[in-house]
Design a protein around this motif. Structure first.
Motif, PDB file in Angstrom:
ATOM      1  N   VAL A  30      28.659  46.556  38.505  1.00 55.14           N
ATOM      2  CA  VAL A  30      29.486  47.451  39.311  1.00 55.14           C
ATOM      3  C   VAL A  30      30.626  46.725  40.022  1.00 55.14           C
ATOM      4  O   VAL A  30      31.782  47.142  39.952  1.00 55.14           O
ATOM      5  N   CYS A  31      30.317  45.628  40.697  1.00 56.69           N
ATOM      6  CA  CYS A  31      31.318  44.974  41.553  1.00 56.69           C
ATOM      7  C   CYS A  31      32.506  44.365  40.808  1.00 56.69           C
ATOM      8  O   CYS A  31      33.618  44.352  41.344  1.00 56.69           O
ATOM      9  N   PRO A  32      32.335  43.837  39.601  1.00 57.95           N
ATOM     10  CA  PRO A  32      33.490  43.229  38.935  1.00 57.95           C
ATOM     11  C   PRO A  32      34.632  44.199  38.666  1.00 57.95           C
ATOM     12  O   PRO A  32      35.773  43.778  38.485  1.00 57.95           O
ATOM     13  N   GLY A  33      34.366  45.492  38.628  1.00 55.93           N
ATOM     14  CA  GLY A  33      35.437  46.447  38.389  1.00 55.93           C
ATOM     15  C   GLY A  33      36.535  46.345  39.413  1.00 55.93           C
ATOM     16  O   GLY A  33      37.724  46.475  39.097  1.00 55.93           O
ATOM     17  N   ILE A  34      36.156  46.136  40.654  1.00 57.63           N
ATOM     18  CA  ILE A  34      37.145  45.951  41.710  1.00 57.63           C
ATOM     19  C   ILE A  34      37.371  44.467  41.990  1.00 57.63           C
ATOM     20  O   ILE A  34      38.376  44.077  42.575  1.00 57.63           O
ATOM     21  N   THR A 167      40.851  50.465  32.538  1.00 57.96           N
ATOM     22  CA  THR A 167      40.327  49.278  33.223  1.00 57.96           C
ATOM     23  C   THR A 167      40.125  48.094  32.282  1.00 57.96           C
ATOM     24  O   THR A 167      40.576  46.985  32.574  1.00 57.96           O
ATOM     25  N   PRO A 168      39.450  48.257  31.133  1.00 61.50           N
ATOM     26  CA  PRO A 168      39.349  47.112  30.214  1.00 61.50           C
ATOM     27  C   PRO A 168      40.708  46.649  29.710  1.00 61.50           C
ATOM     28  O   PRO A 168      40.947  45.444  29.562  1.00 61.50           O
ATOM     29  N   ILE A 198      38.124  42.616  23.643  1.00 56.74           N
ATOM     30  CA  ILE A 198      37.716  44.014  23.845  1.00 56.74           C
ATOM     31  C   ILE A 198      36.703  44.438  22.788  1.00 56.74           C
ATOM     32  O   ILE A 198      35.703  45.105  23.086  1.00 56.74           O
ATOM     33  N   VAL A 199      36.935  44.050  21.536  1.00 53.96           N
ATOM     34  CA  VAL A 199      36.002  44.386  20.464  1.00 53.96           C
ATOM     35  C   VAL A 199      34.630  43.770  20.741  1.00 53.96           C
ATOM     36  O   VAL A 199      33.583  44.429  20.603  1.00 53.96           O
ATOM     37  N   LEU A 200      34.610  42.502  21.150  1.00 52.14           N
ATOM     38  CA  LEU A 200      33.338  41.846  21.458  1.00 52.14           C
ATOM     39  C   LEU A 200      32.619  42.542  22.604  1.00 52.14           C
ATOM     40  O   LEU A 200      31.386  42.678  22.592  1.00 52.14           O
ATOM     41  N   ILE A 348      35.977  40.707  31.395  1.00 50.86           N
ATOM     42  CA  ILE A 348      35.083  41.358  30.432  1.00 50.86           C
ATOM     43  C   ILE A 348      33.957  42.067  31.185  1.00 50.86           C
ATOM     44  O   ILE A 348      33.589  43.209  30.873  1.00 50.86           O
ATOM     45  N   VAL A 349      33.444  41.393  32.216  1.00 52.44           N
ATOM     46  CA  VAL A 349      32.398  41.998  33.040  1.00 52.44           C
ATOM     47  C   VAL A 349      32.951  43.204  33.799  1.00 52.44           C
ATOM     48  O   VAL A 349      32.290  44.240  33.935  1.00 52.44           O
ATOM     49  N   ALA A 350      34.188  43.069  34.306  1.00 50.76           N
ATOM     50  CA  ALA A 350      34.805  44.168  35.048  1.00 50.76           C
ATOM     51  C   ALA A 350      34.968  45.397  34.175  1.00 50.76           C
ATOM     52  O   ALA A 350      34.789  46.536  34.621  1.00 50.76           O
ATOM     53  N   SER A 351      35.308  45.162  32.928  1.00 54.84           N
ATOM     54  CA  SER A 351      35.424  46.284  32.002  1.00 54.84           C
ATOM     55  C   SER A 351      34.091  46.988  31.853  1.00 54.84           C
ATOM     56  O   SER A 351      34.025  48.206  31.654  1.00 54.84           O
ATOM     57  N   GLN A 352      33.006  46.212  31.957  1.00 53.69           N
ATOM     58  CA  GLN A 352      31.666  46.782  31.852  1.00 53.69           C
ATOM     59  C   GLN A 352      31.420  47.808  32.949  1.00 53.69           C
ATOM     60  O   GLN A 352      30.697  48.792  32.744  1.00 53.69           O
ATOM     61  N   THR A 353      32.010  47.603  34.121  1.00 50.52           N
ATOM     62  CA  THR A 353      31.801  48.509  35.244  1.00 50.52           C
ATOM     63  C   THR A 353      32.159  49.934  34.881  1.00 50.52           C
ATOM     64  O   THR A 353      31.374  50.870  35.057  1.00 50.52           O
TER      65      THR A 353
END
Length: 758
Positions: A30-34, A167-168, A198-200, A348-353
């Motif tokens: 969650v946090c990496p998005g911001i 975001t990603p 992004i693909v990965l 990459i983690v932020a995109s996960q958010t």
């Protein structure tokens, strides 16, 4: 059943070591998005192609960033909105709507009741108001506002999904752009490299939120530590940057420069905050508060203060890329490359958010029947909200790649970024204020003050983001509009379909009756009068006059209706013989309630033969991962008719649809023995043999739009309604059947086509 009294999913409550572990997972999802916003925020305020700003402007901008982070992500989302999740623990704008107009509780007992004359009603719900009772006080919200609020919340939900696309794109591209700082020769390779990452990223989604979080959480923790450490080091170069904690510095910046567009860059600092609320269903409120308030928030403050200090001291050398040029040491030094690798991994983690938030939102709208039923895979035994949706995953991957390639550079992407976030924040504020008054029953003055304070800031950001629509923000707007139109169409048409099904349910005893030797069936004289039969589904079926003679037989008959040609408005009922055949049919009930589904009625009228074993099956997904075989089937036998059963099939949220026919047959036999202990062994063996080779029968409604009567423009209304229902919805319903998630072989399923006039 141990869980039949409480079939609703509830928020997961943990403490101690379990809460610490969940907080650690939250840090990676969650946090990496911001948390990756320091990569591009200051350059979003002042482009790298321009001159360095004056010192006071830098302090004012950092002040605006600090207070934006404090007021919106920290106070509004972390400390306030997380109190407003649904009873199931879901968050987001759609969850706020569900709190105002909660769905009816599942009633498995009613689903198994086939011989009661009552249409399905939402238990405890008024047709006029939703009633909230807290501490003896009651407040009612009118159903008149249901559709306007639904449109509003679905628009906010769809824009959050659109934000999951950008975001990603922005995060990964901005991080990869750091290569050009140290190696300008690879500047043209930034976009292709970004696409590879992004693909990965989307390939690993299939492993589930829990596994991905354990992989990403260490990266996030290192990233926030690095942000804080470099921020503290940079602050020492200009301690005067702490004046940014004075909010008047932010106000003076806009008074002095009269440049309202500077807020566009400030908005980038809080993108991702809506994911904190949307991801509530993936985790819980306590873990989200701890991870953001104790780790993400202080690290971000130190990072922005440090970047501001370096921009004041060494502006011309830093402005081209504030994040990478403010890293201590030379551009090619070891610390630079360490931060570059961490930045790539963190984005990459932020995109996960937003990806996990998007999965969660799609799960909500699909479960509420506001979106076509896509295949969903739960990835955790503890959290029902942790899902993976393959169709969404691969569709978003393709869309993000197209957007990254089309926008070509970070400046164009950031222009498009932020509009969706600002709109969602404003939408959330309105729904939160309404929930405060009705759901929480706080004083009305609290709701008014909340809207005034937070609505003011939301409106500021929305206004500046709206100005970017011609420069690229139209892309997320178009994505959001398309999604919300699909949701509204599906919600409306699906409601019409289910309303038709409920209206055409029948009491089984009224539809199928046991003949008596003294009872006269449909006579030849009746056949001469009855030119056609018109059942409820409006199929026109010709009466076979050869078999409609006066007979006195024992057995079963079913009730049909016919119109008299001399008086088309007169509808009479007649009976036709019904033969039993040695098969087993499982009729699936897709809508809740008592009585037999319209599928069964249509089946009997098209093929007037009743299987020896008839099972009316309702599927109920329970809030536990796995259900034991002993608890999987609950059976109710219809005592007045032999071989007919109402069955509830309980399914754990991690289990695939797969009926164990052997176990089901044993449950049916147990129900027979309970009703009649003298039941013969041969009869029970017949049941077992038939159930093993059961055929599944499901409805396929083809909606037909009734002509709109009255009004000043009925032809236009009629045309649009017909086009939406018959031209679009019917095709979507064919593409996305409710049986898409079943493991049952296609050859074992019979689809009954029914014209539903709505």
């Amino acid at each position: 059943m141990s869980f039949e009294s409480n079939l609703k999913r509830t928020e997961v409550h943990v403490s101690g070591a379990a809460l610490a572990l969940l907080t650690y997972q939250t840090l990676g999802i969650v946090c990496p998005g911001i948390g990756t916003s320091p990569l591009y925020v200051l350059n979003g305020i002042w482009p790298g192609t321009g001159p360095a700003p004056p010192h006071e402007d830098v302090i004012g901008a950092v002040s605006a960033i600090i207070w934006a982070l404090t007021l919106l992500p920290l106070i509004k989302y972390v400390f306030i909105s997380l109190h407003f999740g649904t009873g199931e623990g879901e968050g987001g704008t759609f969850a706020l709507y569900q709190s105002l107009y909660p769905p009816a509780d599942d009633d498995s007992e009613a689903d198994r009741t086939l011989t009661v004359d009552s249409s399905y009603q939402d238990k405890g719900h008024s047709d006029v108001h939703t009633i909230f009772s807290v501490g003896g006080r009651q407040r009612r919200i009118s159903k008149t506002f249901q559709w306007p609020l639904l449109i509003w919340c679905l628009f906010g939900t769809s824009l959050t999904m659109a934000d999951g696309v950008f975001t990603p794109a922005v995060s990964v591209t901005s991080a990869v752009g750091g290569i050009a700082v140290a190696k300008p020769s690879v500047n043209n390779s930034v976009i292709p490299i970004s696409i590879v990452f992004i693909v990965l990223l989307f390939i690993v989604q299939q492993f589930g939120t829990a596994r991905v979080s354990f992989l990403f959480s260490p990266v996030s923790l290192l990233w926030f530590i690095a942000l804080a450490a470099t921020g503290i080091y940079n602050i020492t170069s200009f301690p005067g940057i702490f004046r940014a904690f004075d909010p008047s510095r932010a106000v003076l910046l806009f008074v002095r420069t009269r440049n309202y567009d500077l807020l566009t860059g400030v908005l980038l600092a809080i993108t991702g905050c809506e994911a904190i609320f949307a991801n509530l269903g993936q985790f819980n409120a306590a873990s989200l508060r701890l991870s953001f308030a104790l780790v993400a928030y202080p690290s971000l403050l130190l990072a922005y203060l440090g970047q501001g200090a370096r921009l004041v001291v060494d502006g011309d050398n830093v402005i081209k890329n504030v994040f990478y040029n403010s890293i201590p040491g030379p551009p090619n030094g070891p610390l630079f490359w360490i931060m570059f690798v961490l930045a790539i991994l963190a984005t990459i983690v932020a995109s996960q958010t937003l990806i996990t938030a998007t999965f969660s939102l799609f799960q909500q709208v699909i479960n509420m029947k506001s979106f076509p039923p896509l295949r969903m895979l739960c990835t955790s035994d503890e959290f029902q909200g942790q899902v993976y949706i393959p169709a969404v995953n691969w569709s978003f991957m393709i869309l993000i790649i197209v957007i990254v390639a089309a926008f070509a550079n970070l400046t164009n992407l950031t222009n498009a970024y932020g509009f969706a976030v600002a709109t969602v924040m404003f939408s959330t504020s309105i729904l939160l204020a309404i929930s405060m008054y009705y759901v929480k029953q706080w004083p009305w003055i609290v709701s008014i003050l909340f809207v005034i304070v937070f609505g003011f800031f939301d409106a500021l950001f929305w206004g500046v983001a709206f100005k970017k629509v011609p420069q690229g923000a139209w892309v997320p707007l178009i994505i959001g509009v398309i999604l919300v139109l699909v949701m509204l169409l599906w919600t409306w048409a699906r409601g019409l379909e289910e309303g038709f099904d409920r209206a055409n349910r029948k009491n089984l005893r009224h539809f199928i009756q046991q003949n008596k030797s003294t009872e006269s069936l449909f006579t030849a004289q009746d056949a001469e009068k009855a030119d056609v039969v018109k059942p409820e589904d409006d199929h026109r079926v010709i009466i076979d006059s050869a078999t409609a003679t006066s007979r006195r037989v024992k057995g079963l008959s079913y009730v049909t209706r016919y119109r008299v040609p001399e008086d088309p408005n007169e509808v009479l009922e007649a009976k036709r013989d019904l033969q039993r055949i040695p098969t087993c049919a499982i009729f699936h009930k897709f809508t809740r309630g008592t009585g037999v589904p319209h599928t069964f009625i249509s089946f009997i009228r098209q093929w007037p033969a009743l299987p020896n074993v008839v099972i009316f099956l309702s599927i109920c997904v329970v809030p536990i991962a796995h259900v034991s075989e002993d608890d999987r089937y609950v059976v109710r036998k219809v005592r007045s008719l032999e071989g007919i059963y109402g069955v509830t099939y309980y399914l754990g949220f991690r289990e695939e649809f797969s009926i164990n026919t052997d176990r089901l047959a044993e449950q049916l036999c147990a129900a027979e023995l309970q009703a009649n202990p003298d039941t013969s062994k041969e009869f029970l063996d017949d049941i077992r043999a038939l159930v093993i080779n059961a055929t599944h029968i499901v409805p396929h409604y083809h909606l037909v739009s009734n002509r709109v009567e009255g009004g000043c423009i009925p032809p236009v209304v009629d045309f649009v309604r017909k086009w939406l229902i018959e031209g679009i919805y019917n095709r979507l319903a064919t593409m996305f059947p409710q049986t898409a998630n079943w493991m049952t072989p296609a050859e074992e399923i019979i689809s009954i086509g029914i014209n539903a006039f709505v």
